[in-house]
Design an enzyme around this catalytic site. Structure first.
Site, mmCIF file in Angstrom:
data_model
loop_
_atom_site.group_PDB
_atom_site.id
_atom_site.type_symbol
_atom_site.label_atom_id
_atom_site.label_comp_id
_atom_site.label_asym_id
_atom_site.label_seq_id
_atom_site.Cartn_x
_atom_site.Cartn_y
_atom_site.Cartn_z
ATOM 1 N N MET A 134 44.045 54.427 22.136
ATOM 2 C CA MET A 134 44.439 55.769 22.541
ATOM 3 C C MET A 134 43.328 56.756 22.195
ATOM 4 O O MET A 134 43.086 57.072 21.033
ATOM 5 C CB MET A 134 45.762 56.152 21.872
ATOM 6 N N CYS A 142 29.927 61.083 25.031
ATOM 7 C CA CYS A 142 30.764 61.591 23.945
ATOM 8 C C CYS A 142 29.975 61.883 22.683
ATOM 9 O O CYS A 142 30.343 62.774 21.911
ATOM 10 C CB CYS A 142 31.903 60.613 23.648
ATOM 11 N N LEU A 162 40.191 55.078 17.859
ATOM 12 C CA LEU A 162 38.935 54.616 17.282
ATOM 13 C C LEU A 162 38.116 55.802 16.792
ATOM 14 O O LEU A 162 37.729 56.667 17.587
ATOM 15 C CB LEU A 162 38.138 53.822 18.322
ATOM 16 N N GLY A 181 43.113 59.885 23.032
ATOM 17 C CA GLY A 181 43.532 61.270 22.913
ATOM 18 C C GLY A 181 43.621 61.956 24.258
ATOM 19 O O GLY A 181 43.963 63.136 24.352
ATOM 20 N N GLY A 182 43.335 61.197 25.330
ATOM 21 C CA GLY A 182 43.419 61.741 26.671
ATOM 22 C C GLY A 182 44.697 61.328 27.375
ATOM 23 O O GLY A 182 45.483 60.525 26.859
ATOM 24 N N VAL A 183 44.897 61.854 28.575
ATOM 25 C CA VAL A 183 46.138 61.600 29.307
ATOM 26 C C VAL A 183 46.227 60.159 29.793
ATOM 27 O O VAL A 183 47.310 59.561 29.799
ATOM 28 C CB VAL A 183 46.272 62.595 30.484
ATOM 29 N N ASP A 184 45.099 59.570 30.200
ATOM 30 C CA ASP A 184 45.146 58.224 30.766
ATOM 31 C C ASP A 184 45.607 57.186 29.750
ATOM 32 O O ASP A 184 46.504 56.381 30.019
ATOM 33 C CB ASP A 184 43.774 57.841 31.321
ATOM 34 N N SER A 185 44.987 57.184 28.572
ATOM 35 C CA SER A 185 45.352 56.182 27.571
ATOM 36 C C SER A 185 46.765 56.416 27.043
ATOM 37 O O SER A 185 47.463 55.462 26.681
ATOM 38 C CB SER A 185 44.344 56.182 26.417
ATOM 39 N N CYS A 236 29.810 50.553 25.510
ATOM 40 C CA CYS A 236 30.982 50.760 24.657
ATOM 41 C C CYS A 236 32.098 49.799 25.039
ATOM 42 O O CYS A 236 32.749 49.217 24.160
ATOM 43 C CB CYS A 236 31.459 52.209 24.770
ATOM 44 N N GLY A 264 43.358 52.900 29.189
ATOM 45 C CA GLY A 264 43.695 53.749 30.329
ATOM 46 C C GLY A 264 42.688 53.701 31.449
ATOM 47 O O GLY A 264 42.592 54.650 32.227
#
Length: 388
Positions: free
Chosen positions: A25, A216, A50, A27-31, A119, A143
Site C-alpha cells: 500500500m 519518487c 514500504l 498511500g495512493g488510490v490504486d493500491s 523498483c 495497484g
C-alpha cells in the site's frame, strides 16, 4: 522473520481458493482499492507500506510521490477503512542500493535508466516478495494496471490492463514466471476513473489524491540537479556530427538520447532545423547533437533478458514498447547468445541505451531486456516514415 506480528498462521485452515495476501500500500488510490478488492474477494489480507527512505522528509511532499510520511499515513487510514492489519516495513537500505545507486551509476555511464522497472524487479517482486513468501504469504498484491491470466495447465501470463492510458504492463515486464506466480493485480480490468469512483463508494479518503508522475526519490523533481549533487560537475563539449564544438555543458549525465530542449547551443543549425542529442560519451564527457533523422534506429541489442514465462524458441514476430506509455511497433526478435536481438519493421527514434524494450504478443507480455546498443539507419538511405 517468523516473529513478524502480521504473519499468517501456517497451520490455520484455509477455505478453498482463499489466499494469504500481502498488499503493498503506497498511500495512493490504486493500491488502496487493490487491497480492498483482495479482501472483498475473501482473501486473508495484510497491508504493508514500504519505507524507502532513511529520511522520508527528503522525499517528495504534498502527496506527489509514494515514499513520504503523508503517504504512510494515507495507507494506514485506508487499511483501517478496509479493516485489515497494517504494518510499515523498512526497505530503505535495499532501495538505496538497488534503485537509487543504480540510477546514478547508469547515468554516469551514459545510459538512461527507468527506476520504476528497477523498483518492481528488485524491491516489490524480489525483496518484498521473498520476505512475504518466507513469512507464509501466498501472494503480493499491488495497484498496477495489468492483468494476470491463468492457463489451463496452471501457468500464468501477464497481459495489458484494459485502460490503455494507465496500462503498466511495461514496467512489469521484468517479472519472471516465478514472480508472476505470486503476483496479484486486481485493477487490470478497470479504468482509472472507475477506480476513483469505487474508492469514494468505499469511503477511502485517497479517492481524489493526485497521481504520482515524477521519480519518487528526487524531492524537487530536478533530475539534473540530483545527479549533479551525486556526480559533481565537469565541463565538457557539445559537438555536432563532424566534431565541431557548438557549446559546453556541466555534465554529460544531464542529457539523454533524443533530448531537444535545454541544449543551450549558441548558434542554430545551418538548415535552421532543431537539433537533438544523438550520443553521450561519459569517457570524453562529450554530447553529440544533430538532426532528428539521425536518431532513426533500425535494430537494437538488449542484455539481461527476463521472460514472463518460457523464453522464445527462435526468431518470432512481436510488437515492442520502448517507453512506459509509448506506442507499440512491429519487430522481429530472437534470443542469441544470451542477448535479445530486435529488428524494427520501420525505423524508430529516440532510443537510449539503459531503457527497456518490452516484447508483446497481442496483449501478452513476452519479456523484456535492457537496451545496450542500437543500429542507426545510414543518412544516405531513402527517407521513409518513422514510428513515433
Amino acid at each position: 522473520m517468523t516473529d513478524f506480528p502480521g504473519a499468517p498462521d501456517p497451520d490455520a485452515p484455509r477455505p478453498g481458493g482463499r489466499l494469504r495476501v500481502l498488499a503493498a500500500m503506497s498511500g495512493g488510490v490504486d493500491s488502496a482499492v487493490a487491497a480492498a478488492r483482495a479482501a472483498e474477494a475473501g482473501h486473508e489480507v495484510t497491508g504493508v507500506h514500504l519505507a524507502l527512505s532513511a529520511n522520508p522528509q527528503s522525499f517528495r511532499t504534498g502527496a506527489r510521490g509514494c515514499c513520504t510520511l503523508e503517504d504512510s499515513r494515507d495507507a494506514r487510514r485506508a487499511a483501517d477503512v478496509i479493516g485489515i492489519p497494517f504494518y510499515v516495513w523498512d526497505l530503505a537500505e535495499r532501495f538505496r542500493e538497488d534503485v537509487v545507486d543504480d540510477f546514478v551509476a547508469e547515468y554516469a555511464a551514459g545510459r538512461t535508466p527507468n527506476p520504476c522497472l528497477r523498483c518492481n524487479e528488485k524491491i516489490k517482486f524480489a525483496a518484498l516478495l521473498d520476505k512475504a513468501l518466507a513469512l507464509g504469504f501466498d501472494a503480493v498484491c499491488t495497484g498496477h494496471y495489468a492483468t494476470v491470466v491463468e492457463r489451463a495447465d496452471g501457468s500464468r501470463e501477464l497481459h495489458r490492463g484494459v485502460d490503455a492510458g494507465k496500462d503498466q504492463s511495461y514496467v512489469l515486464g521484468v517479472l519472471d514466471a516465478g514472480q508472476l506466480a505470486h503476483a496479484m493485480f486486481p485493477l487490470g480490468d478497470t479504468t482509472k476513473d472507475d477506480i476513483r469512483r469505487e474508492a469514494e463508494r468505499r469511503g477511502l479518503a485517497v479517492a481524489k489524491k493526485p497521481d504520482s508522475h515524477d521519480i519518487c526519490f528526487i524531492a524537487d523533481g530536478d533530475t539534473q540537479g540530483f545527479l549533479a549533487r551525486h556526480l559533481g560537475t565537469a565541463e565538457g563539449d557539445i559537438v555536432d556530427e563532424d566534431g565541431n564544438r557548438l557549446g559546453t555543458h556541466t555534465g554529460a549525465y544531464g542529457y539523454t538520447v533524443g533530448q531537444r530542449k535545454g541544449l543551450r547551443i549558441g548558434r542554430p543549425a545551418p538548415d535552421g532545423k532543431p537539433r537533438f542529442v544523438l550520443d553521450i560519451s561519459p569517457v570524453t564527457n562529450t554530447v553529440t547533437v544533430g538532426p532528428a533523422e539521425a536518431l532513426d534506429v533500425t535494430a537494437l541489442t538488449g542484455i539481461r533478458p527476463r521472460w514472463c514465462g518460457e523464453p522464445p524458441a527462435g526468431p518470432g514476430r512481436y510488437t515492442a514498447q520502448l517507453r512506459a506509455h509509448g506506442d507499440e511497433t512491429p519487430v522481429t526478435a530472437e534470443l542469441a547468445d544470451g542477448e535479445l536481438k530486435v529488428a524494427f519493421d520501420r525505423p524508430v527514434r529516440g532510443i537510449a541505451p539503459g531503457q527497456a524494450v518490452v516484447l508483446y504478443d497481442g496483449t501478452r507480455v513476452v519479456g523484456s531486456a535492457t537496451i545496450a546498443t542500437t543500429v542507426r539507419r545510414t543518412r544516405t538511405a531513402a527517407a521513409e516514415p518513422t514510428a513515433p
